[in-house]
Design a protein around this motif. Structure first.
Motif, PDB file in Angstrom:
ATOM      1  N   ALA A 163      50.929  38.010 -80.507  1.00 23.39           N
ATOM      2  CA  ALA A 163      51.423  39.352 -80.819  1.00 23.39           C
ATOM      3  C   ALA A 163      52.528  39.722 -79.840  1.00 23.39           C
ATOM      4  O   ALA A 163      52.413  39.481 -78.639  1.00 23.39           O
ATOM      5  CB  ALA A 163      50.281  40.359 -80.739  1.00 23.39           C
ATOM      6  N   HIS A 168      55.601  42.950 -79.012  1.00 26.08           N
ATOM      7  CA  HIS A 168      55.970  44.329 -79.327  1.00 26.08           C
ATOM      8  C   HIS A 168      57.315  44.657 -78.709  1.00 26.08           C
ATOM      9  O   HIS A 168      57.609  44.258 -77.577  1.00 26.08           O
ATOM     10  CB  HIS A 168      54.913  45.306 -78.793  1.00 26.08           C
ATOM     11  CG  HIS A 168      55.178  46.708 -79.187  1.00 26.08           C
ATOM     12  ND1 HIS A 168      55.902  47.578 -78.405  1.00 26.08           N
ATOM     13  CD2 HIS A 168      54.834  47.407 -80.310  1.00 26.08           C
ATOM     14  CE1 HIS A 168      55.991  48.746 -79.016  1.00 26.08           C
ATOM     15  NE2 HIS A 168      55.347  48.667 -80.174  1.00 26.08           N
ATOM     16  N   TRP A 223      55.442  46.143 -83.729  1.00 24.64           N
ATOM     17  CA  TRP A 223      54.660  44.907 -83.607  1.00 24.64           C
ATOM     18  C   TRP A 223      55.193  43.820 -84.526  1.00 24.64           C
ATOM     19  O   TRP A 223      55.545  44.073 -85.672  1.00 24.64           O
ATOM     20  CB  TRP A 223      53.187  45.171 -83.933  1.00 24.64           C
ATOM     21  CG  TRP A 223      52.500  45.901 -82.838  1.00 24.64           C
ATOM     22  CD1 TRP A 223      52.187  47.219 -82.802  1.00 24.64           C
ATOM     23  CD2 TRP A 223      52.073  45.356 -81.589  1.00 24.64           C
ATOM     24  NE1 TRP A 223      51.590  47.541 -81.612  1.00 24.64           N
ATOM     25  CE2 TRP A 223      51.497  46.405 -80.846  1.00 24.64           C
ATOM     26  CE3 TRP A 223      52.123  44.077 -81.021  1.00 24.64           C
ATOM     27  CZ2 TRP A 223      50.972  46.233 -79.581  1.00 24.64           C
ATOM     28  CZ3 TRP A 223      51.590  43.900 -79.755  1.00 24.64           C
ATOM     29  CH2 TRP A 223      51.026  44.963 -79.047  1.00 24.64           C
ATOM     30  N   GLU A 224      55.243  42.608 -83.980  1.00 27.76           N
ATOM     31  CA  GLU A 224      55.616  41.410 -84.716  1.00 27.76           C
ATOM     32  C   GLU A 224      54.712  40.288 -84.216  1.00 27.76           C
ATOM     33  O   GLU A 224      53.973  40.452 -83.253  1.00 27.76           O
ATOM     34  CB  GLU A 224      57.085  41.037 -84.487  1.00 27.76           C
ATOM     35  CG  GLU A 224      58.053  42.081 -85.003  1.00 27.76           C
ATOM     36  CD  GLU A 224      59.505  41.740 -84.689  1.00 27.76           C
ATOM     37  OE1 GLU A 224      60.334  41.910 -85.580  1.00 27.76           O
ATOM     38  OE2 GLU A 224      59.793  41.313 -83.553  1.00 27.76           O
ATOM     39  N   SER A 267      57.604  39.026 -89.179  1.00 29.59           N
ATOM     40  CA  SER A 267      57.801  40.468 -89.098  1.00 29.59           C
ATOM     41  C   SER A 267      57.866  41.070 -90.484  1.00 29.59           C
ATOM     42  O   SER A 267      57.883  40.368 -91.484  1.00 29.59           O
ATOM     43  CB  SER A 267      59.070  40.793 -88.298  1.00 29.59           C
ATOM     44  OG  SER A 267      60.202  40.250 -88.926  1.00 29.59           O
ATOM     45  N   MET A 323      48.629  41.062 -90.048  1.00 28.58           N
ATOM     46  CA  MET A 323      48.406  41.476 -88.663  1.00 28.58           C
ATOM     47  C   MET A 323      46.935  41.844 -88.432  1.00 28.58           C
ATOM     48  O   MET A 323      46.363  41.484 -87.403  1.00 28.58           O
ATOM     49  CB  MET A 323      49.290  42.680 -88.296  1.00 28.58           C
ATOM     50  CG  MET A 323      50.697  42.320 -87.922  1.00 28.58           C
ATOM     51  SD  MET A 323      50.815  41.317 -86.420  1.00 28.58           S
ATOM     52  CE  MET A 323      50.373  42.475 -85.151  1.00 28.58           C
ATOM     53  N   GLU A 369      44.698  40.024 -85.678  1.00 29.30           N
ATOM     54  CA  GLU A 369      44.130  40.814 -84.584  1.00 29.30           C
ATOM     55  C   GLU A 369      42.650  40.512 -84.384  1.00 29.30           C
ATOM     56  O   GLU A 369      42.174  40.427 -83.245  1.00 29.30           O
ATOM     57  CB  GLU A 369      44.311  42.308 -84.852  1.00 29.30           C
ATOM     58  CG  GLU A 369      45.721  42.791 -84.630  1.00 29.30           C
ATOM     59  CD  GLU A 369      45.926  44.238 -85.069  1.00 29.30           C
ATOM     60  OE1 GLU A 369      44.959  44.885 -85.551  1.00 29.30           O
ATOM     61  OE2 GLU A 369      47.055  44.717 -84.917  1.00 29.30           O
TER      62      GLU A 369
END
Length: 182
Positions: A92, A94, A100-101, A111, A147, A151
């Motif tokens: 991750a 930022h 966030w990408e 992205s 994402m 995560e």
């Protein structure tokens, strides 16, 4: 955890499908492979003619060399390219500008699709689906769902990898170079 991106090269874009095991997570859209990896550079700026006697080949007459940018030159000055095939670790990242990408290896990223903006080199854009004309749909949703899935893995301390595999470029295959008399 390892994601696998299966993709196909097109002249203007690279299209793919992102999988986790047997489950497809989303479609992807990337910039085209730079000059289709032929080892040749793109056309130089200038005026070109189609030579019909040579089978519609481009050639550049000496009298037509011009100075400055032209219709072709502006898009060929900075060729963009998709990521090379291989295995990359994802992380991750930022930034204030883009939020966030997902970092892919040393220089790539996943992205949110930029819409009308130019596709960036080494970028992968998740897409939920396409219209009949090829316009990507629900790109922000596809990125957010990806994402969310990543995560969960990062929170558990998992290393997440992306393996990129591609089909060959059809007109670079040996079979396409052979004469066909059928």
């Amino acid at each position: 955890m390892r994601l696998v991106l299966h993709r196909k090269y097109k002249a203007t874009v690279t299209l793919g499908r992102l999988f986790l095991g047997q489950k497809q997570l989303c479609f992807t859209r990337e910039p085209p492979k730079a000059c289709f990896d032929t080892g040749k550079t793109c056309l130089e700026e200038g005026v070109y003619e189609l030579e019909h006697s040579l089978g519609l080949c481009l050639h550049r007459p000496k009298s037509a060399i011009i100075e400055g940018p032209n219709r072709l030159g502006s898009c060929l000055q900075e060729p963009i390219s998709c990521m090379e095939e291989g295995v990359y670790e994802l992380e991750a990242i930022h930034s204030e500008a883009k939020g966030w990408e997902v970092g892919v290896g040393e220089k790539g990223k996943i992205s949110s699709y930029p819409g009308d903006e130019k596709l960036e080199s080494y970028s992968i854009y998740p897409v939920t689906s396409y219209r009949a004309d090829g316009t990507p749909l629900f790109t922000k949703l596809a990125f957010l769902q990806l994402m969310e899935r990543l995560e969960l893995e990062w929170e558990r301390g998992e290393v997440v990898e992306l393996q990129i595999v591609s089909e060959g470029i059809p007109y670079l295959l040996e079979s396409c170079l052979e004469q066909s008399y059928s």
